[in-house]
Design a protein around this motif. Structure first.
Motif, mmCIF file in Angstrom:
data_model
loop_
_atom_site.group_PDB
_atom_site.id
_atom_site.type_symbol
_atom_site.label_atom_id
_atom_site.label_comp_id
_atom_site.label_asym_id
_atom_site.label_seq_id
_atom_site.Cartn_x
_atom_site.Cartn_y
_atom_site.Cartn_z
ATOM 1 N N ARG A 127 0.844 -1.195 0.000
ATOM 2 C CA ARG A 127 0.000 0.000 0.000
ATOM 3 C C ARG A 127 0.879 1.245 0.000
ATOM 4 N N ILE A 128 0.459 2.262 -0.729
ATOM 5 C CA ILE A 128 1.184 3.524 -0.785
ATOM 6 C C ILE A 128 0.668 4.426 0.331
ATOM 7 N N MET A 129 1.601 4.922 1.152
ATOM 8 C CA MET A 129 1.257 5.740 2.296
ATOM 9 C C MET A 129 1.856 7.138 2.119
ATOM 10 N N LEU A 130 1.341 8.072 2.886
ATOM 11 C CA LEU A 130 1.825 9.444 2.870
ATOM 12 C C LEU A 130 2.061 9.887 4.314
ATOM 13 N N VAL A 131 3.221 10.491 4.550
ATOM 14 C CA VAL A 131 3.584 10.987 5.880
ATOM 15 C C VAL A 131 3.869 12.476 5.768
ATOM 16 N N GLY A 132 3.364 13.260 6.715
ATOM 17 C CA GLY A 132 3.604 14.694 6.649
ATOM 18 C C GLY A 132 3.250 15.396 7.942
ATOM 19 N N LEU A 133 3.636 16.672 8.001
ATOM 20 C CA LEU A 133 3.317 17.530 9.138
ATOM 21 C C LEU A 133 2.049 18.309 8.832
ATOM 22 N N LEU A 134 1.053 18.151 9.652
ATOM 23 C CA LEU A 134 -0.201 18.887 9.514
ATOM 24 C C LEU A 134 -0.164 20.066 10.485
ATOM 25 N N THR A 135 -0.111 21.268 9.933
ATOM 26 C CA THR A 135 0.016 22.478 10.748
ATOM 27 C C THR A 135 -1.195 23.367 10.525
ATOM 28 N N LYS A 136 -1.843 23.739 11.609
ATOM 29 C CA LYS A 136 -2.995 24.638 11.550
ATOM 30 C C LYS A 136 -2.946 25.550 12.763
ATOM 31 N N ASN A 137 -2.951 26.867 12.501
ATOM 32 C CA ASN A 137 -2.743 27.860 13.548
ATOM 33 C C ASN A 137 -1.381 27.606 14.202
ATOM 34 N N ALA A 138 -1.347 27.330 15.490
ATOM 35 C CA ALA A 138 -0.068 27.082 16.173
ATOM 36 C C ALA A 138 0.145 25.616 16.496
ATOM 37 N N ALA A 139 -0.808 24.755 16.093
ATOM 38 C CA ALA A 139 -0.724 23.329 16.406
ATOM 39 C C ALA A 139 -0.100 22.572 15.245
ATOM 40 N N THR A 140 0.771 21.628 15.569
ATOM 41 C CA THR A 140 1.459 20.806 14.577
ATOM 42 C C THR A 140 1.382 19.351 15.009
ATOM 43 N N CYS A 141 1.122 18.467 14.035
ATOM 44 C CA CYS A 141 1.014 17.040 14.332
ATOM 45 C C CYS A 141 1.493 16.240 13.128
ATOM 46 N N VAL A 142 2.094 15.079 13.391
ATOM 47 C CA VAL A 142 2.511 14.158 12.329
ATOM 48 C C VAL A 142 1.339 13.240 12.007
ATOM 49 N N CYS A 143 0.961 13.176 10.734
ATOM 50 C CA CYS A 143 -0.192 12.378 10.315
ATOM 51 C C CYS A 143 0.227 11.363 9.253
ATOM 52 N N ILE A 144 -0.533 10.272 9.195
ATOM 53 C CA ILE A 144 -0.300 9.190 8.239
ATOM 54 C C ILE A 144 -1.559 9.023 7.398
ATOM 55 N N TRP A 145 -1.384 8.985 6.066
ATOM 56 C CA TRP A 145 -2.496 8.752 5.145
ATOM 57 C C TRP A 145 -2.224 7.519 4.306
ATOM 58 N N GLU A 146 -3.310 6.930 3.803
ATOM 59 C CA GLU A 146 -3.222 5.794 2.885
ATOM 60 C C GLU A 146 -3.942 6.145 1.592
ATOM 61 N N LEU A 147 -3.332 5.788 0.458
ATOM 62 C CA LEU A 147 -3.924 6.078 -0.842
ATOM 63 C C LEU A 147 -5.019 5.073 -1.157
ATOM 64 N N GLN A 148 -6.224 5.587 -1.415
ATOM 65 C CA GLN A 148 -7.344 4.735 -1.793
ATOM 66 C C GLN A 148 -7.289 4.468 -3.300
ATOM 67 N N LYS A 149 -7.198 3.202 -3.683
ATOM 68 C CA LYS A 149 -6.995 2.857 -5.093
ATOM 69 C C LYS A 149 -8.199 3.193 -5.956
ATOM 70 N N MET A 150 -9.391 3.118 -5.400
ATOM 71 C CA MET A 150 -10.583 3.355 -6.208
ATOM 72 C C MET A 150 -10.792 4.850 -6.473
ATOM 73 N N THR A 151 -10.603 5.668 -5.464
ATOM 74 C CA THR A 151 -10.885 7.102 -5.601
ATOM 75 C C THR A 151 -9.637 7.941 -5.851
ATOM 76 N N LEU A 152 -8.437 7.328 -5.646
ATOM 77 C CA LEU A 152 -7.177 8.069 -5.759
ATOM 78 C C LEU A 152 -7.186 9.310 -4.865
ATOM 79 N N LEU A 153 -7.624 9.096 -3.627
ATOM 80 C CA LEU A 153 -7.613 10.153 -2.614
ATOM 81 C C LEU A 153 -6.902 9.636 -1.370
ATOM 82 N N TRP A 154 -6.347 10.575 -0.592
ATOM 83 C CA TRP A 154 -5.650 10.215 0.634
ATOM 84 C C TRP A 154 -6.644 10.123 1.784
#
Length: 470
Positions: free
Chosen positions: A360-387
């Protein structure tokens, strides 16, 4: 009257327990006076019998002194201890020093240790030695090489290489480069949670080489000028410099690496891609660079490759992250077919990188909104091609990033990830097991005979293999 007498007796027993606990002296004549005051005139119970009854009330907690919790008479919640009656005239036991406890433990261990019988182990089949040693932890094997010349020569044995190829390591190691020492790398073993500082003499010492890809226990290096490639096994130091490329491209390039079979013994391929669509493939069997063709017109140029994200390999296909438009481009090493996938990235995402887990293809990144930051993990959906978000770092860890300008580097992209999170005020290393969704903190990387923690600049993950040769 009987109820009041019972209450007074109970109260005297508690007083005696407190005196015993806090070391207050106990005088028999005081107890005799108390008994005479407590006994009613019409009682027939002799004073000695009441003395014995009160004596039986004396007890203390039998706490095992060897346990780490033996630091207070107060027991930890949820843990029960045995209760042991003692002689009232015997003083309570004193706590032993740590040296005395360690001496007692070592004495017990020496008694329980068994001596290996030479008559039995002398008949151990020779052909089983290699099978057993191949299944030892990697770090243990290198210590065993010093036992004798025969064990030291196992790396050159064809039968030992076959045994090693049958053993699949549970976790990859990480080969990293630090900011303070770019001319030498450090390796991290997640199973032992230990850093190793190898000296790879086969790599050039006068230029900086960076790890860019890996496959089958081999790590691919590229010099900082993007001119020369090197392939090396960091464990055995088997290495070689690849031939010069036919296309002279000195700008930044993305690099991927795949195996021809299930192990490095069948050969490997290395591919580099430039933003303008140039690419070449190195075949270790032919020891030469090949240019299969040009990029098809349906692939939009320039690629705007994300060089912070290493290429992901699934079977014979390499996946590269691009932007403008955001998405992924892939190349199959066998069919030689290019594909492009337009996939919008999640909002407020920075320092994103591709990863892979179980195909499975995964995506790792920093999600930053306002002053909050968090590490998030996403998975690519093969049917919709969305994270689709599947996990994120624990909230109590993310609180440390609040209000800070955090940057992230992802080291390795198969199964187990190492994340380097840094800002002006902090430097953190974290591993993430994508299969078990487990976050673990990594001990700081410290140079030998030093105390300063090193900053990880870049790196890659590789599965340690003693039989892999460049």
């Amino acid at each position: 009257m009987e109820a009041e007498l019972a209450m007074l007796r109970h109260f005297i027993g508690q007083l005696q327990e407190l005196c015993e606990l806090y070391g207050s002296p106990y005088y028999p004549h005081q107890l005799q006076q108390q008994q005479q005051q407590l006994l009613p005139p019409d009682t027939d119970e002799p004073p000695r019998l009441l003395h014995d009854r009160l004596d039986r009330r004396w007890c203390f907690l039998d706490i095992d002194e060897s346990s780490p919790e033996y630091c207070s008479p107060i027991m930890a919640a949820g843990k029960s201890r045995g209760i042991k009656n003692i002689d009232p005239c015997k003083p309570p036991p004193s706590k032993k020093s740590r040296k005395e406890r360690n001496q007692g433990k070592s004495a017990n261990n020496d008694k329980s240790a068994e001596v290996m019988d030479q008559e039995i182990w002398r008949e151990f089949p020779e052909d089983l030695f290699e099978a057993v040693i191949a299944r030892l932890p990697i770090a243990t094997f290198f210590r065993f090489r010093a036992v004798c010349r025969k064990w030291n020569s196992l790396l050159c044995s064809q039968s030992f290489s076959q045994h090693c190829a049958q053993v699949q390591q549970a976790y990859p190691w990480f080969y990293t480069i630090t900011h303070e020492n770019v001319n030498s790398g450090v390796m991290y073993d997640p199973s032992l949670k230990k850093w190793h500082h190898p000296t790879i003499s086969s790599l050039p010492a006068n230029i900086i080489v960076l790890p860019v890809a890996s496959a089958g226990g081999l790590v691919c290096f590229l010099d900082i000028g993007h001119r020369n490639f090197y392939v090396c096994n960091p464990l055995t130091q088997s290495s070689k410099e690849l031939p010069a490329r036919s296309i002279k491209v000195w700008s930044r390039i993305a690099v991927g690496m795949t195996l021809n079979g299930s192990s490095a013994t069948g050969g490997y391929k290395i591919m580099w891609v430039g933003c303008k669509g140039e690419y070449e493939i190195y075949d270790s069997v032919k020891n030469s660079w090949l240019r299969p063709g040009t990029m098809p017109p349906n692939i939009k140029l320039p690629l705007s490759l994300n060089f912070k994200s290493q290429a992901v390999s699934i079977d014979d296909t390499l996946y590269f992250m691009r932007s403008d438009p955001e998405g992924i481009v892939s190349y199959n090493m066998v069919t030689r077919i290019w594909k492009q996938f337009i996939i919008p990235a999640p909002l407020h995402l920075t320092d994103r990188t591709l990863a892979e887990c179980g195909g499975r293809i995964m995506l790792v990144g920093l999600l930053t909104k306002n002053a909050a930051t968090c590490v998030c993990i996403w998975e690519l959906q093969k049917m919709t091609l969305l994270w689709k978000e599947v996990d994120r770092m624990p909230n109590e860890w993310c609180l440390e990033f609040y209000g800070k300008h955090v940057r992230m580097t992802c080291l390795g992209n198969k199964g187990l990830l190492m994340l380097s999170l840094r800002s002006r005020q902090m430097n953190r290393l974290v591993t993430y097991d994508m299969s078990n969704k487990e976050w673990l903190k990594v001990p700081g990387c410290v140079v030998p005979r030093g105390r300063k923690r090193q900053w990880i600049a870049c790196g890659t993950a590789f599965y340690p293999c003693l039989s892999a040769t460049a």
